[in-house]
Design a protein around this motif. Structure first.
Motif, mmCIF file in Angstrom:
data_model
loop_
_atom_site.group_PDB
_atom_site.id
_atom_site.type_symbol
_atom_site.label_atom_id
_atom_site.label_comp_id
_atom_site.label_asym_id
_atom_site.label_seq_id
_atom_site.Cartn_x
_atom_site.Cartn_y
_atom_site.Cartn_z
ATOM 1 N N LEU A 6 0.867 -1.158 0.000
ATOM 2 C CA LEU A 6 0.000 0.000 0.000
ATOM 3 C C LEU A 6 0.912 1.219 0.000
ATOM 4 N N PHE A 7 0.846 2.006 -1.054
ATOM 5 C CA PHE A 7 1.675 3.192 -1.168
ATOM 6 C C PHE A 7 0.834 4.411 -0.813
ATOM 7 N N VAL A 8 1.344 5.248 0.035
ATOM 8 C CA VAL A 8 0.705 6.513 0.346
ATOM 9 C C VAL A 8 1.667 7.595 -0.105
ATOM 10 N N LEU A 9 1.259 8.333 -1.113
ATOM 11 C CA LEU A 9 2.132 9.337 -1.709
ATOM 12 C C LEU A 9 1.497 10.715 -1.575
ATOM 13 N N ALA A 10 2.271 11.671 -1.175
ATOM 14 C CA ALA A 10 1.770 13.042 -1.129
ATOM 15 C C ALA A 10 1.589 13.525 -2.558
ATOM 16 N N ALA A 11 0.410 14.013 -2.859
ATOM 17 C CA ALA A 11 0.097 14.458 -4.220
ATOM 18 C C ALA A 11 0.773 15.792 -4.517
ATOM 19 N N ARG A 54 8.364 0.951 4.403
ATOM 20 C CA ARG A 54 9.556 1.429 3.700
ATOM 21 C C ARG A 54 9.323 2.872 3.299
ATOM 22 N N GLU A 55 10.258 3.745 3.647
ATOM 23 C CA GLU A 55 10.163 5.139 3.241
ATOM 24 C C GLU A 55 10.614 5.258 1.794
ATOM 25 N N LEU A 56 9.819 5.965 0.998
ATOM 26 C CA LEU A 56 10.133 6.226 -0.404
ATOM 27 C C LEU A 56 10.495 7.696 -0.560
ATOM 28 N N ALA A 57 10.944 8.079 -1.717
ATOM 29 C CA ALA A 57 11.284 9.478 -1.971
ATOM 30 C C ALA A 57 10.063 10.388 -1.850
ATOM 31 N N ASN A 58 8.891 9.846 -2.156
ATOM 32 C CA ASN A 58 7.679 10.672 -2.160
ATOM 33 C C ASN A 58 6.551 10.077 -1.322
#
Length: 94
Positions: A6-11, A54-58
């Protein structure tokens, strides 16, 4: 081992409306019953089920067991989360 991500990305917001915070939750998006289910039941349950972060770039990636129950719970969680916080992009990968 199979897992769900499940990816949560700031738009990325291009032009927010004047006097409107693009990162403000819509407190009226959920009914009292929906809010209770979302924050009191589903949120804690899903946090207890996650198998990794896992922390991603975004944003962040959360891992969960790959089974029908987890998929159903995540789908139930994602829809009201999007109504409440539309500035998040949420992606479910199976």
């Amino acid at each position: 081992m199979h897992h769900l991500s499940l990816f949560v990305l700031a738009a990325a917001l291009i032009a927010p409306a004047p006097k409107e915070s693009p990162f403000a939750c819509n407190l009226h998006a959920l009914t009292i019953t929906e809010r209770a289910r979302h924050f009191v039941v589903l949120g804690p349950l899903l946090r207890s089920m996650k198998t990794g972060v896992r922390e991603l770039a975004n944003g962040y990636e959360f891992r969960f067991p790959a089974n029908a129950r987890t998929i159903a719970l995540l789908a139930e969680y994602i829809e009201p989360e999007h109504r409440c916080c539309p500035f998040f992009d949420v992606e479910l990968r199976i």
